[in-house]
Design an enzyme around this catalytic site. Structure first.
Site, PDB file in Angstrom:
ATOM      1  N   ASP A   1       0.859  -1.161   0.000  1.00 27.92           N
ATOM      2  CA  ASP A   1       0.000   0.000   0.000  1.00 27.92           C
ATOM      3  C   ASP A   1       0.912   1.233   0.000  1.00 27.92           C
ATOM      4  O   ASP A   1       2.079   1.137   0.373  1.00 27.92           O
ATOM      5  CB  ASP A   1      -0.877  -0.052   1.257  1.00 27.92           C
TER       6      ASP A   1
ATOM      7  N   ASP B   1      -0.056   5.047   0.833  1.00 30.59           N
ATOM      8  CA  ASP B   1      -0.241   6.048   1.891  1.00 30.59           C
ATOM      9  C   ASP B   1      -0.262   5.383   3.275  1.00 30.59           C
ATOM     10  O   ASP B   1      -1.031   4.462   3.518  1.00 30.59           O
ATOM     11  CB  ASP B   1      -1.538   6.824   1.657  1.00 30.59           C
TER      12      ASP B   1
HETATM   13 MG   LIG Z   1      -2.884   3.260   3.433  1.00 28.43          MG
END
Ligand SMILES: [Mg+2]
Ligand SMILES: [Zn+2]
Length: 184
Positions: free
Chosen positions: A8, A10
């Site tokens: 992932d 962010d």
């Molecule tokens: Mg995230």
């Protein structure tokens, strides 16, 4: 076939900023460059899979997002690190209808696997939300980590973590995976 660490973006690579679209606001989390270097030293690929519904919502454009990715690449390069590819979902069901790429759907992982010749069964996923863990599990990764960076502490406090492998950050997850799955 290669193995990959699906990441992932962010709250995992860069500090969580709501709807990050300004490259100036892109800040790497501590230890991420070293974690990426460990991934590459093991022969695995590092593939970012990121939900970017801010595009569907009209908050920013795809080009804005690419500018953020270029900035992340620059920051990583300063530490001799890199990611191999970025996959993104620009959708949101409310604005663009259902799609098969928005996590927890496994579409981005499957597309990356097909394009980059990745064996998902010997790969890992790491993220700070249950949707990341869900995408990794549905895709068939060997392990899907919940990290306590970004939204991780909030996720951990609000979900049943039974059966979920939780690690403090990306570097810890990478060390754990290389240890337990004996990637060369
Ligand atoms: Mg995230
Ligand atoms: Zn999508």
């Amino acid at each position: 076939m290669k193995s990959a660490f699906f990441l992932d973006r962010d709250g995992v690579i860069n500090a969580e900023v709501d709807y990050l679209s300004d490259p100036e606001q892109a800040v790497l989390l501590p230890g991420v460059a070293d974690a990426l270097k460990m991934i590459h030293a093991s022969g695995m690929l590092a593939v970012v899979v990121t939900n970017q519904s801010g595009i569907a919502r009209g908050y920013y454009t795809e080009e804005d997002m690419h500018a953020v990715h270029r900035r992340l690449d620059e920051l990583l390069a300063q530490s001799g690190a890199a990611v191999d590819a970025y996959y993104f979902c620009p959708h949101h069901p409310k604005y663009t209808g259902e799609c098969d790429c928005r996590k927890p759907a496994p579409g981005m992982l499957k597309k990356a696997a097909a394009e980059l010749h990745i064996d998902i069964a010997s790969s890992a996923m790491a993220g700070d939300r249950m949707s990341d863990v869900g995408a990794g599990r549905t895709a068939g990764c060997a392990e899907s980590y919940l990290l306590l960076t970004g939204y991780g502490p909030t996720t951990a406090a609000t979900h049943d973590l039974t059966g979920i492998t939780v690690k403090p950050d990306l570097a810890s997850a990478v060390r754990d995976f290389l240890d337990r799955f004996q990637v060369k």
